[in-house]
Write a protein that holds these residues in place. Structure first.
Motif, PDB file in Angstrom:
ATOM      1  N   ASP A  50      -5.981   7.565  -1.027  1.00 18.03           N
ATOM      2  CA  ASP A  50      -6.065   6.282  -1.716  1.00 18.03           C
ATOM      3  C   ASP A  50      -6.620   6.389  -3.136  1.00 18.03           C
ATOM      4  N   LEU A  62      -4.571   3.685   7.490  1.00 16.46           N
ATOM      5  CA  LEU A  62      -4.121   2.307   7.614  1.00 16.46           C
ATOM      6  C   LEU A  62      -3.874   1.714   6.242  1.00 16.46           C
ATOM      7  N   HIS A 120       0.809  -1.220   0.000  1.00 17.64           N
ATOM      8  CA  HIS A 120       0.000   0.000   0.000  1.00 17.64           C
ATOM      9  C   HIS A 120       0.851   1.283   0.000  1.00 17.64           C
ATOM     10  N   ASP A 151      -0.694   7.838   6.343  1.00 18.39           N
ATOM     11  CA  ASP A 151      -2.130   7.708   6.092  1.00 18.39           C
ATOM     12  C   ASP A 151      -2.809   7.047   7.274  1.00 18.39           C
ATOM     13  N   HIS A 170       1.587   4.344  -2.724  1.00 20.54           N
ATOM     14  CA  HIS A 170       1.456   5.791  -2.494  1.00 20.54           C
ATOM     15  C   HIS A 170       2.710   6.506  -2.978  1.00 20.54           C
TER      16      HIS A 170
HETATM   17 FE    FE Z   1      -3.531   4.927   2.060  1.00 22.02          FE
END
Ligand code: FE
Ligand code: ZN
Ligand code: ZN
Length: 763
Positions: A736, A506, A480, A504, A484
């Motif tokens: 996201d 989670l 994740h 961020d 980003h």
């Molecule tokens: Fe995120």
């Protein structure tokens, strides 16, 4: 007398490019032809050497307002000697490269005609031309021609057809061209579908004035509208929409109207007046003329300007502003089909102002703010999609399915990435169906079949499960926070290794734990975790994000031990509930550990007394930024320890200092300001250590926390003073909504050696 074949790629269809070429040919005495194909536009041009050079230069320099040229190639051809210049029919037989244009706000020329009583389109709500109007939302196929739009059912009248065929007209090959005689029409119906008597526009305006809720069909979906000055009407809308606090966006007639209730800087004026017409977050004026219920407890208000002719006609009826919020129940996708809208909005809207031009693609309004004089997109949707984003190089076509909240998907073709419109939170069935449909539509639009699918590491995300169900496509898992970081690297065209400061709420970590306050080192090829926030339990798991007091309790127990300080946020919780959560924390029941940054914001918001519960994820963090005093820049103490898995930021000293400050009566605004400064100072110190060890001097700021303009500015300033190059987001959201782009780019790198069979290709 040379002859050349010129290939142009980019956004060159549906934006008046061929008539533009035709006019240039006439001006420079060039013979030949121009034609749309699925790669873009092809021109054959024959003229004297100098004229041909001037013609080619003018193609680039004088292109129509909505056009973008990403590639222009010339090839010598044998001379034909044929005179004249022609516009040939489109061809769809070549490799797909054409780029579909985004929807654009009505242009100045059309507006002038809309307001001119002598014009045949006077007050016609669907006026458009090659420089403006609907595009993505009405396109049903490629190449972009009228039969492949939702205008196919409308046969042009002789007057419209004459314009459509006249290369000198602004409406030459304007696919949505229409007029009151032959084009779409407005209607106004009640919840049962019964038409209101009289002129639909006049009646809709009357209803709005009386405080009614009117559903209005726009470009990419329905809005729910009420008079933004009428507090009763805004409250009614909140009650019916079951939306207690989340701010509503408003639409005002023009900049002068906006300036009556919000402060507008030069950069904000440029952003809000752009053809993309995003919702722009603006600071409210102290004397806020709109109803307080529009954006309660918020220093900012989301404002947009009219972008369809219908919006102009409505706003010109002396409304200071109309609330224009997406027509849906909380968290469901926006309604865009007429039947569906009527069914879903029954009981919410008193009337429906609709028309008979179908919306093919659902697209929400984009949301942006200005930070450090630059646009920052928080939601990239209408007006921006489907513009492509350049990748660092050619790669195999990859479909990336994004994360869970604020989901978007991304498809690559060659060296371009096509990031979809905002699809929403993939938590409910409706969004799940919209998600699969959006993927199919994106593949059609980009005319590309992916050879691999990239996804998040989180096994429970609906998007991950979708990716793993695609049996014919090898799946590539991308962590994740690496995604980003990659999205920000791609946006800034950075190919060198960098430090990723990725904050961020989670995200699923490479080690299976929950991450959220991360320092990474690496590039698109891969990265290493070099630091993170200290792990703390999230009491109640997902519940913690909705109850900041739970996070406060977790941090306070960690920082102060069992002797909890006396704080309003704890006193406000029923004793039994508090005891229960403490017990669960003590036993580690339903209290997963996480290194979240977003949850620290929540805890701090509760500790300073801002709020104990929220109605949407990130609300407390957002409000903490809103109240922060930017002059309060003295950091609180904090810990930074070198541990086995890198530098660990220990917030416990910060929490203790904060408790002391709150107990001593320090204002919440000062506490919030100093908290921001503390994080910025911590980031500086971590980056200095990473630079000393690894020689990296580029820092990348990404993750949903960097929607926070104050934090971004503070971090950026401190890092720049320390000699770092700092990369931040602008046209790709830091939240996201940008994940899919990062996933696609990382997967593209991993597949450089070729795509393996699904059985062996998971990374
Ligand atoms: Fe995120
Ligand atoms: Zn126009
Ligand atoms: Zn007509």
């Amino acid at each position: 007398m040379p002859r050349q074949r010129i290939h142009i790629e980019g956004i060159v269809q549906g934006v008046g490019f061929r008539p533009f070429v035709f006019r240039l040919a006439a001006r420079f005495g060039v013979a030949g032809w121009v034609r749309n194909d699925s790669r873009g536009v092809t021109i054959e041009a024959e003229a004297g050497e100098a004229a041909l050079a001037a013609f080619t230069a003018a193609l680039r320099e004088e292109k129509p307002p909505l056009a973008t040229i990403t590639r222009l190639e010339c090839r010598e051809l044998p001379v034909s000697g044929e005179p004249g210049f022609a516009i040939l029919d489109s061809r769809a037989d070549q490799a797909a490269r054409a780029q579909v244009p985004a929807d654009a706000a009505v242009c100045g020329d059309c507006l002038a005609e809309l307001r001119n009583p002598a014009d045949r389109r006077f007050r016609y709500p669907f006026i458009n031309c090659t420089n403006c109007g609907p595009r993505l939302t009405i396109i049903t196929g490629i190449p972009y021609d009228r039969p492949q739009t939702t205008m196919a059912a409308f046969a042009m009248c002789p007057a419209c057809l004459a314009e459509y065929r006249d290369p000198a007209s602004r409406r030459f090959h304007a696919q949505p061209n229409a007029c009151p005689v032959c084009g779409p029409r407005l209607s106004l119906v009640d919840g049962a579908g019964r038409p209101y008597p009289g002129d639909p526009l006049v009646q809709a305006v009357r209803l709005l004035r009386e405080g009614a809720v009117v559903a209005i069909k726009g470009l990419g979906g329905y809005h729910l509208a009420v008079d933004a000055v009428n507090a009763g009407a805004v409250r009614l809308l909140r009650r019916r929409k079951r939306r207690d606090e989340k701010p509503f966006a408003v639409m005002a007639a023009d900049l002068a109207a906006v300036e009556q209730f919000a402060a507008v800087s030069t950069a904000e004026a440029t952003l809000i007046e752009g053809v993309e017409r995003p919702i722009v977050l603006l600071e409210k004026l102290p004397d806020f003329l709109l109803a307080g219920e529009v954006a309660p407890g918020n220093r900012y208000v989301g404002v947009m300007l009219p972008y369809t002719p219908l919006h102009h006609l409505l706003l010109e009826e002396d409304f200071l502003a109309l609330v224009m919020t997406s027509a849906n129940l909380s968290d469901e996708p926006i309604a865009y089909r007429d039947e569906d809208a009527r069914l879903r909005l029954t009981g919410i809207a008193d009337a429906f102002l609709m028309h008979d031009r179908p919306i093919h693609t659902r697209v929400d309004d984009s949301v942006a703010r200005v930070r450090d004089g630059r646009a920052l997109l928080l939601r990239r949707s209408r007006g921006y999609v489907p513009r492509s984003i350049p990748l660092p190089g050619e790669q195999v076509p990859v479909l990336a399915v994004g994360a869970e909240l604020k989901n978007t998907v991304c498809l690559t073709r060659g060296d371009r990435a096509f990031l979809s419109q905002h699809l929403g939170d993939l938590k409910n069935v409706e969004t799940g169906a919209a998600f699969a449909a959006a993927i199919a539509q994106l593949c059609e639009l980009v005319e590309t079949r992916p050879v691999a699918v990239a996804h998040d590491l989180h096994p429970d995300y609906l998007a991950t499960r979708y990716a793993l169900e695609q049996e014919r496509l090898p799946a590539v898992a991308v962590q994740h926070h690496h995604a980003h970081m990659a999205s920000c690297l791609v946006e800034n065209r950075c190919e060198e290794p960098a430090i990723g400061v990725i904050f961020d709420g989670l995200g699923y970590g490479a080690d299976g734990t929950l991450w959220g306050g991360e320092f990474l080192a690496g590039d698109l090829d891969g990265c290493e975790r070099v630091g993170h926030f200290r792990y703390l339990p999230l009491p109640g798991g997902d519940l913690a994000a909705l109850h900041p007091w739970r996070m406060a309790l977790s941090y306070l127990l960690a920082a102060c031990g069992d002797e909890l300080p006396e704080l309003d946020c704890l006193a406000a919780v029923p004793a039994a509930e508090l005891a229960l959560v403490r017990q669960a924390l003590a036993r580690g029941i339903n209290a997963p550990l996480a290194s979240s940054c977003g949850r620290l914001f929540d805890a701090v918001a509760a500790i300073v007394g801002l709020r104990n519960t929220v109605s949407f994820e990130g609300q407390a963090a957002m409000e903490l930024e809103m109240i922060a005093d930017p002059e309060a820049v003295t950091p609180y103490p904090f810990g930074l320890n070198m541990e086995a898995d890198g530098l660990v930021f220990d917030p416990r000293p910060l929490v203790r200092a904060l408790v002391e400050a709150v107990s001593a009566g320090e204002a919440a605004a000062r506490c919030a300001g100093r908290f921001h400064a503390t994080l910025a100072e911590m980031v500086r110190q971590v980056c200095l250590v990473v630079r000393a060890r690894r020689g990296l001097d580029v820092a990348v700021l990404s993750g949903g926390v960097f929607q926070n303009a104050l934090l971004t500015t503070l971090v950026r300033e401190r890092l720049m003073r320390a000699g770092f190059t700092v990369l931040t987001h602008s046209l790709v959201p830091p939240n996201d909504g940008g994940i899919a782009l990062g996933q696609a780019a990382v997967a593209g790198r991993r597949l450089r050696g070729g795509v393996r069979s699904p059985a062996s290709a998971t990374a």
